[in-house]
Structures are given as structure tokens and as C-alpha cells.
Design a protein around this motif. Structure first.
Motif, PDB file in Angstrom:
ATOM      1  N   ASP A 211       0.854  -1.175   0.000  1.00 38.36           N
ATOM      2  CA  ASP A 211       0.000   0.000   0.000  1.00 38.36           C
ATOM      3  C   ASP A 211       0.897   1.234   0.000  1.00 38.36           C
ATOM      4  OD1 ASP A 211      -2.452   1.640   0.695  1.00 38.36           O
ATOM      5  OD2 ASP A 211      -1.153   2.032   2.422  1.00 38.36           O
ATOM      6  N   VAL A 212       0.659   2.114  -0.950  1.00 33.87           N
ATOM      7  CA  VAL A 212       1.556   3.257  -1.144  1.00 33.87           C
ATOM      8  C   VAL A 212       1.725   4.095   0.131  1.00 33.87           C
ATOM      9  CG1 VAL A 212       1.838   5.439  -2.349  1.00 33.87           C
ATOM     10  CG2 VAL A 212       1.195   3.408  -3.624  1.00 33.87           C
ATOM     11  N   THR A 213       0.623   4.318   0.817  1.00 38.64           N
ATOM     12  CA  THR A 213       0.695   5.145   2.028  1.00 38.64           C
ATOM     13  C   THR A 213       1.526   4.461   3.111  1.00 38.64           C
ATOM     14  OG1 THR A 213      -1.532   5.883   1.479  1.00 38.64           O
ATOM     15  CG2 THR A 213      -0.685   6.464   3.658  1.00 38.64           C
ATOM     16  N   ALA A 214       1.265   3.164   3.293  1.00 40.14           N
ATOM     17  CA  ALA A 214       2.003   2.418   4.317  1.00 40.14           C
ATOM     18  C   ALA A 214       3.478   2.362   3.973  1.00 40.14           C
ATOM     19  CB  ALA A 214       1.423   1.006   4.439  1.00 40.14           C
ATOM     20  N   ILE A 215       3.770   2.135   2.703  1.00 45.97           N
ATOM     21  CA  ILE A 215       5.161   2.052   2.271  1.00 45.97           C
ATOM     22  C   ILE A 215       5.854   3.397   2.453  1.00 45.97           C
ATOM     23  CG2 ILE A 215       6.711   1.647   0.324  1.00 45.97           C
ATOM     24  CD1 ILE A 215       4.574  -0.274  -0.812  1.00 45.97           C
ATOM     25  N   GLY A 216       5.141   4.458   2.085  1.00 45.94           N
ATOM     26  CA  GLY A 216       5.711   5.800   2.226  1.00 45.94           C
ATOM     27  C   GLY A 216       6.043   6.102   3.671  1.00 45.94           C
ATOM     28  N   LYS A 217       5.159   5.707   4.560  1.00 47.74           N
ATOM     29  CA  LYS A 217       5.390   5.967   5.981  1.00 47.74           C
ATOM     30  C   LYS A 217       6.581   5.169   6.484  1.00 47.74           C
ATOM     31  CE  LYS A 217       3.103   6.022  10.494  1.00 47.74           C
ATOM     32  NZ  LYS A 217       4.394   6.568  10.919  1.00 47.74           N
ATOM     33  N   PHE A 218       6.619   3.915   6.054  1.00 45.90           N
ATOM     34  CA  PHE A 218       7.757   3.071   6.431  1.00 45.90           C
ATOM     35  C   PHE A 218       9.067   3.707   5.968  1.00 45.90           C
ATOM     36  CE2 PHE A 218      10.868  -0.029   4.843  1.00 45.90           C
ATOM     37  CZ  PHE A 218      11.136  -0.769   5.989  1.00 45.90           C
ATOM     38  N   ALA A 219       9.074   4.133   4.713  1.00 44.69           N
ATOM     39  CA  ALA A 219      10.298   4.688   4.130  1.00 44.69           C
ATOM     40  C   ALA A 219      10.718   5.963   4.865  1.00 44.69           C
ATOM     41  CB  ALA A 219      10.087   4.976   2.646  1.00 44.69           C
ATOM     42  N   ALA A 220       9.728   6.824   5.117  1.00 45.61           N
ATOM     43  CA  ALA A 220      10.057   8.088   5.795  1.00 45.61           C
ATOM     44  C   ALA A 220      10.639   7.814   7.173  1.00 45.61           C
ATOM     45  CB  ALA A 220       8.812   8.954   5.900  1.00 45.61           C
ATOM     46  N   ASP A 221      10.050   6.862   7.880  1.00 45.63           N
ATOM     47  CA  ASP A 221      10.564   6.526   9.209  1.00 45.63           C
ATOM     48  C   ASP A 221      11.996   6.006   9.142  1.00 45.63           C
ATOM     49  OD1 ASP A 221       8.225   7.281  10.327  1.00 45.63           O
ATOM     50  OD2 ASP A 221       7.434   5.255  10.652  1.00 45.63           O
ATOM     51  N   GLU A 222      12.236   5.148   8.146  1.00 47.44           N
ATOM     52  CA  GLU A 222      13.585   4.601   7.979  1.00 47.44           C
ATOM     53  C   GLU A 222      14.585   5.711   7.676  1.00 47.44           C
ATOM     54  OE1 GLU A 222      14.745   1.132   8.072  1.00 47.44           O
ATOM     55  OE2 GLU A 222      12.916   1.304   9.297  1.00 47.44           O
ATOM     56  N   ILE A 223      14.174   6.598   6.788  1.00 47.64           N
ATOM     57  CA  ILE A 223      15.092   7.661   6.369  1.00 47.64           C
ATOM     58  C   ILE A 223      15.379   8.612   7.529  1.00 47.64           C
ATOM     59  CG2 ILE A 223      15.337   9.671   4.868  1.00 47.64           C
ATOM     60  CD1 ILE A 223      13.889   7.979   2.709  1.00 47.64           C
ATOM     61  N   ILE A 224      14.359   8.864   8.335  1.00 48.90           N
ATOM     62  CA  ILE A 224      14.572   9.738   9.489  1.00 48.90           C
ATOM     63  C   ILE A 224      15.637   9.148  10.416  1.00 48.90           C
ATOM     64  CG2 ILE A 224      13.503  10.370  11.693  1.00 48.90           C
ATOM     65  CD1 ILE A 224      13.123  12.440   9.571  1.00 48.90           C
ATOM     66  N   LYS A 225      15.604   7.828  10.557  1.00 48.74           N
ATOM     67  CA  LYS A 225      16.630   7.195  11.395  1.00 48.74           C
ATOM     68  C   LYS A 225      18.018   7.450  10.835  1.00 48.74           C
ATOM     69  CE  LYS A 225      13.674   3.374  12.816  1.00 48.74           C
ATOM     70  NZ  LYS A 225      13.350   1.973  12.435  1.00 48.74           N
ATOM     71  N   VAL A 226      18.114   7.333   9.516  1.00 47.30           N
ATOM     72  CA  VAL A 226      19.408   7.560   8.858  1.00 47.30           C
ATOM     73  C   VAL A 226      19.852   9.014   9.031  1.00 47.30           C
ATOM     74  CG1 VAL A 226      20.581   7.626   6.619  1.00 47.30           C
ATOM     75  CG2 VAL A 226      19.057   5.717   7.185  1.00 47.30           C
ATOM     76  N   ILE A 227      18.904   9.918   8.842  1.00 53.04           N
ATOM     77  CA  ILE A 227      19.199  11.349   8.988  1.00 53.04           C
ATOM     78  C   ILE A 227      19.673  11.643  10.406  1.00 53.04           C
ATOM     79  CG2 ILE A 227      18.091  13.612   9.187  1.00 53.04           C
ATOM     80  CD1 ILE A 227      16.433  12.911   6.723  1.00 53.04           C
ATOM     81  N   ARG A 228      18.955  11.082  11.339  1.00 51.73           N
ATOM     82  CA  ARG A 228      19.272  11.306  12.741  1.00 51.73           C
ATOM     83  C   ARG A 228      20.684  10.841  13.063  1.00 51.73           C
ATOM     84  NH1 ARG A 228      14.327  10.643  16.604  1.00 51.73           N
ATOM     85  NH2 ARG A 228      15.252  11.329  18.553  1.00 51.73           N
ATOM     86  N   LEU A 229      21.004   9.689  12.514  1.00 54.32           N
ATOM     87  CA  LEU A 229      22.323   9.124  12.752  1.00 54.32           C
ATOM     88  C   LEU A 229      23.419   9.998  12.153  1.00 54.32           C
ATOM     89  CD1 LEU A 229      23.235   6.514  14.140  1.00 54.32           C
ATOM     90  CD2 LEU A 229      23.603   5.561  11.849  1.00 54.32           C
ATOM     91  N   SER A 230      23.204  10.480  10.943  1.00 56.03           N
ATOM     92  CA  SER A 230      24.291  11.271  10.344  1.00 56.03           C
ATOM     93  C   SER A 230      24.410  12.622  11.039  1.00 56.03           C
ATOM     94  CB  SER A 230      24.157  11.398   8.824  1.00 56.03           C
ATOM     95  OG  SER A 230      22.894  11.821   8.461  1.00 56.03           O
ATOM     96  N   LEU A 231      23.309  13.125  11.579  1.00 57.92           N
ATOM     97  CA  LEU A 231      23.411  14.360  12.364  1.00 57.92           C
ATOM     98  C   LEU A 231      24.160  14.107  13.672  1.00 57.92           C
ATOM     99  CD1 LEU A 231      19.882  15.902  11.760  1.00 57.92           C
ATOM    100  CD2 LEU A 231      22.083  16.820  10.995  1.00 57.92           C
TER     101      LEU A 231
END
Length: 539
Positions: A211-231
Motif C-alpha cells: 500500500d503506497v501510504t504504508a510504504i511511504g510511511k515506512f520509508a520516511a521513518d527509515e530515512i529519518i533514522k538515517v538522517i538522525r544518525l548522520s546528524l
RNA sequence: GCCCCCGUAGCUCAGGGGAUAGAGCGCCGGCCUCCGGAGCCGGGCGCGCAGGUUCGAAUCCUGCCGGGGGCACCA
């Protein structure tokens, strides 16, 4: 312990009083002399007051200097008139030695602190990059700026909270979901979609519904983790991560729209809500809802600012935007005024664009592999301190170009080594002192008046400027001024170190110089701390 | 067309009403029997152009030229 400049200001005021001049409101300046032959401090009082006193600047200066010379002062040795009417003050060295006492007794935790902010609560929002991919070097540039500004404002007495606004909803997230779904189904990523390697990696890990919405949310959450880590690897942690989706879900957007509606600032146009922002100086009115009923980005942003200023009630709010977002500035100010807040409570700082080049060739911020445009890669390559100092060298008002090749291979262009080396030398001296079993110098026992070498005095003069540099950097939101000071200070220290033997010229001079080094170390640590740059014991 | 930022040394940039405009890099020379040479010292006819305000302009104002960024129901 006193501040010499305040002391001299008092002398001027007293002398002005004696002369019977009514010049209490004169906005003159008292600055550090630009050249040694002009003494230590200079005032332009006579030039500024010339018009209202109806006398020539030279005449005023002569009278005033005479009156000041008649006053007794522990610090001012000599007063003279020069040039078009400058009054130059030559001070005894005592004011410089005071700086050592201050730094050594207060230590890095409190030296040079001030209370300019008077405890005002302040929310500083920065980075806030969309969670559609890892941070690139440009994001890192502004992240360092925002973080340094936050530390600086906290240091001068503001109660600062830092925040990352997460755009975890809307078209871009849907686009991200669609890109991932396409990868999962072996299709071509749609036009305008995200096709970086990280999309593939996430697609492989995704186990949920198609489901596009569910996938988008999953992806955003994953990316935020990556962003947080690099910060975090850059040494940056936010007090709060504020979700745009949560604002929409909470009904806050509806609420703020109803607030605006009650004030009569909303008009319905074909079923859409139109915010009459032109009434507050915007160049056009702005839609808050789309034809399909969704909120526009601006609607969410208005609700977010309502939340910051009204709901959470921060006295002052600073947003750091990239210049590519300057278009939304007038609308936001309009909204702030429309929902009843003083415009001045919101401050929007625009960082000019950061671009990349590699050996003269322009590099696009694409998320493809190969180029070192990924922030995390650059941090890994040259270290957080180097990245931070590099990005904090110049004003955010200037569009900057980062040459990846220069930054990574010819790292000598990075002043971080020069500055950190100064600190490492200070630490090395302390190690050597212990090794040679030289007693730790005591402030009360040492004779600081032995410090008369030009290099020693130069070092102290630079250090004495720190208060003003910090205040200025804070007021102007210009942490790069701290870097300028650091370069000067490190230079002065290296010169001192080169010309003055600290441990080898007898116990008295050694004690005084060791205290000078202690003092320098406190000062440099304060500023390195404000910039988030590591102060190494050795290199 | 309108709005914002910027034009300073060969390059990257400080300085943003005051007296002789600075640093780094690059280039050319010096300096380690001595606390770390990732350092120190020396070598520079540069403020885009034209007006204006001011006792004083690289700095403030106006216009022009050049570069970047905006001017959405996108984010």
C-alpha cells in the motif's frame, strides 16, 4: 575585576559632566584601537558630538581629553587626541592580566558567558530536510550553522530548544512510496520519483502491505533514522522532532484555519479555503486547501507556527530556511500577524545556496552513488570537526561552493588543523609540566606583570576581545565570527609559543606563562565548544 | 517584470560608517643543539561601474552591470 571598556565609558561620562555638556544621549563608540600607536582604545565621541555642541571635533576632543586626564584611573595611563578628533586611551597592562584571572578562575564552563538573552524562551528550527533521502553536504552546512547558533544563543542566556520539522506527509512521501512500490514490483521508477540506491535497499527490507501510504510511511521513518544518525555523527542532536503528519492528524490545522476564519481572513473560493494574506503584505492570497480537500503545505506550516508561538508559547521563534524557500516567508509572516502575534516574534534566517564542485566541475546533489555528496560520507572522510569548521567559516548570506576534491584531499585548506593544533599544544605543555615535575602555578602567587613580551600581549589582546565577539556573533546570528576569532587566537598562540619559552626561563616567568596558557586554553575551549568542534589533547 | 542575497588579492573568503582594507591556499625566500615544524618570519599599486548622504564610505542610499535564489493549490 572590571571591564575596562565600561571603566573608560564611565570616565568619559564623568568628564562630560564636569565640562557641563548635555551629551548623555550621544551615541559614540568606544572601540579597540586599530593600530598600536593609537593606544588601546579609541572613541569617536568628539566627531559624533560636534554638530550638537557646535564646536569643531578637534576642540571638543582636546577639552574632553584634558578633563579625562584630570581623573584618576587605575587602568588608563594616557589620553591623547589624534587625527580628525579621535581620543585615544593608552592603558596599563593590568586590564590584560585581569583577563587571565577571569579565565582561570571561571573555567570553560562559565568564562565569557553572558545574559543577553535574559532567559527568553526561544525555539530554533533548522535542517528540517524532507525524509525522502539521506542528508547531503548542503544540508550539513546549514545543520552546522543552526547547531552552532543554538549553542551560541544558549551561551548568551536564551533558553533555547532546537527542533527538526519532519515533513512526513504529503505529495513527496507518496512519491517516495510509489518509487519503492515500483522497485518492489520490478517496474521503472515513475517520473519525478526517487531512484537512489537507498530506495532499493529499503524496498528489499520492507515486509508490510503493498500500500503506497504504508510504504511511504515506512520509508520516511527509515530515512529519518538515517538522517538522525548522520546528524549525531556531526555532533548534532535535536531537542524535538516535530511531525507534520501529527499536526494534521491532531486537528490543529483545522483549528488554526477556524481561528483565521473568525478574524475574517479566509474566503471560500469554489470550496477551497483562501487565506487573504495580501492584507498583511503578501504578494498574493494563498490557498490553504486543495480542490481535493487536502491541506496545502502552507496550511500545515501555519498550524506549525501557531503551535510554536501560541500553543507552546515560545517568546521567540527562529526558522532557518534555505534561500530556495524564501518564497514562503511573506505568507508565514502574514499568518503570524493574522492569528494575532507580533511579527517580531518570528525571525526567519535565509541561508544562501550551497553548491558542490569536484575539481572545477559542478556536481549535482543527486542521490546517486559515486560522488561524495552524502553528508555521512564526508563526515566519515574528514571528521565532524573539520566539516563543521569548514561550513562555519563564511557568512550564510553568501552562496558558497564546496570543492569536494579540495576539502577531502588538500585538507590543509581547512583551518581546523591550525586551530586544533593550538589547543593540542596547550595540552602538550601541561603534560610536559607534569613530566618535568614543575609545580602547578597559583593565581595568587604568580607575578603576571612579568608578561610583557609582544607575543604575550597580543595573545591577551585577542582573548580580551572574546566577550564582544561572542555578543556580536549572537546578535547578528553570525557564528562564523567565532571562527574568525579562533583563527586570530590560534595564530596569536602559535606566535607566542614560537617566540616564548614557557618552561625554560626560570620559575617566575614559567609560572606566569603557564597561567597564560591556562587562560588561553579556557578561552579556546569555550569557543570550540560553541562551534561543536573537538578540542584534542593531542593530534 | 517584481522581491531577497552576493560582487574585496590569482583562488576561497573575512571586514559591513572611522585613521595605512586582512587571512588561508597557491607561488618565492628564510627559521628545528631548545616545551610538538600540522608551527614561525618575510615577500601584495585588490573593494564591479556611476552618482548621492557624511567631518569621514569597501561599509549607508539610488541607478546600472554581473552571479545565485525566489515570485504555486509543489514541498
Amino acid at each position: 575585576m572590571i571591564n575596562v571598556k565600561e571603566h573608560i565609558s564611565q570616565l568619559i561620562a564623568e568628564a562630560v559632566g564636569q565640562l557641563g555638556w548635555d551629551e548623555a544621549g550621544t551615541e559614540y563608540e568606544l572601540t579597540e584601537a586599530v593600530r598600536p600607536e593609537f593606544g588601546d582604545f579609541t572613541t569617536n565621541f568628539a566627531m559624533v558630538a560636534a554638530k550638537s555642541l557646535g564646536q569643531s571635533p578637534r576642540q571638543i576632543a582636546t577639552d574632553l581629553a584634558g578633563a579625562i586626564a584630570g581623573l584618576t584611573s587605575r587602568y588608563v595611563d594616557d589620553v591623547e587626541v589624534a587625527g580628525p578628533g579621535f581620543i585615544n586611551f593608552r592603558c596599563s597592562l593590568e586590564w590584560l592580566y585581569e583577563e587571565i584571572r577571569l579565565a582561570v578562575t571561571m573555567g570553560a564552563a562559565s568564562y565569557a558567558r553572558s545574559n543577553l538573552g535574559k532567559g527568553q524562551s526561544l525555539l530554533l528550527e533548522f535542517v528540517s530536510a524532507n525524509p525522502t533521502g539521506p542528508l547531503h553536504v548542503g544540508n550539513g552546512w546549514w545543520a552546522s550553522y543552526g547547531d552552532a547558533l543554538g549553542r551560541l544563543l544558549r551561551f548568551v542566556g536564551y533558553e533555547v530548544s532546537t527542533e527538526y520539522y519532519v515533513n512526513d506527509t504529503g505529495g513527496q512521501i507518496r512519491q517516495l512510496g510509489e518509487s519503492m512500490l515500483a522497485v518492489m514490483e520490478g517496474r521503472e521508477v515513475p517520473e519525478g520519483g526517487y531512484r537512489g540506491e537507498y530506495v532499493r535497499t529499503m524496498a528489499e527490507r520492507y515486509r508490510g502491505e503493498r500500500d503506497v501510504t504504508a510504504i511511504g510511511k515506512f520509508a520516511a521513518d527509515e530515512i529519518i533514522k538515517v538522517i538522525r544518525l548522520s546528524l549525531e555523527e556531526l555532533g548534532i542532536e535535536f531537542d524535538t522532532w516535530y511531525s507534520q503528519a501529527s499536526i494534521e492528524e491532531s486537528g490543529a490545522v483545522d483549528h488554526v484555519i477556524s481561528v483565521l476564519e473568525r478574524q475574517g481572513f479566509i474566503e471560500e473560493v469554489e470550496g477551497q479555503k483562501l487565506f487573504l494574506s495580501t492584507r498583511f503584505g503578501d504578494s498574493r492570497d494563498r490557498y490553504l486547501t486543495k480542490p481535493n480537500g487536502d491541506f496545502t503545505y502552507l496550511a500545515g506550516d501555519i498550524a506549525y507556527h501557531y503551535d510554536k508561538l501560541v500553543v507552546r508559547g515560545f517568546e521567540h521563534v527562529i526558522d532557518i530556511f534555505g534561500a530556495d524557500h524564501q518564497g514562503q516567508v511573506p505568507s508565514l509572516f502574514a499568518a503570524v500577524e493574522a492569528f494575532g502575534c507580533e511579527r517580531s516574534r518570528l525571525e526567519i534566517l535565509l541561508g544562501q545556496m550551497v553548491s558542490l564542485q569536484q575539481g572545477g566541475e559542478k556536481v549535482k546533489f543527486s542521490k546517486r552513488k559515486g560522488n561524495v555528496v552524502d553528508l555521512a560520507e564526508l563526515v566519515e572522510l574528514i571528521g565532524a570537526s573539520a566539516v563543521r569548521l569548514l561550513s562555519l567559516q563564511s557568512s550564510i548570506d553568501r552562496a558558497s561552493t564546496i570543492d569536494i576534491e579540495q576539502v577531502t584531499t588538500k585538507s590543509m585548506e581547512n583551518p581546523v588543523y591550525y586551530i586544533q593544533y593550538a589547543h593540542a599544544r596547550m595540552a602538550a605543555i601541561e603534560r610536559m609540566r607534569k613530566e618535568r615535575k614543575i609545580p602547578e602555578p597559583k593565581l595568587g602567587e604568580a607575578d603576571l606583570t612579568l608578561l610583557v613580551h609582544p607575543r604575550e600581549l597580543e595573545l591577551l589582546r585577542v582573548q580580551a576581545r572574546l566577550d564582544e565577539v561572542i555578543a556580536n556573533a549572537a546578535v547578528e546570528r553570525a557564528p562564523h565570527k567565532l571562527v574568525g576569532w579562533l583563527k586570530d587566537f590560534a595564530g596569536a598562540f602559535h606566535g607566542f609559543y614560537h617566540d616564548c619559552s614557557i618552561l625554560g626561563e626560570g620559575p617566575e616567568i614559567t609560572a606566569a606563562r603557564l597561567l597564560l596558557v591556562d587562560s588561553s586554553r579556557v578561552a579556546i575551549q569555550v569557543v570550540l565548544g560553541l562551534l561543536g568542534v573537538h578540542a584534542p589533547e593531542q593530534m
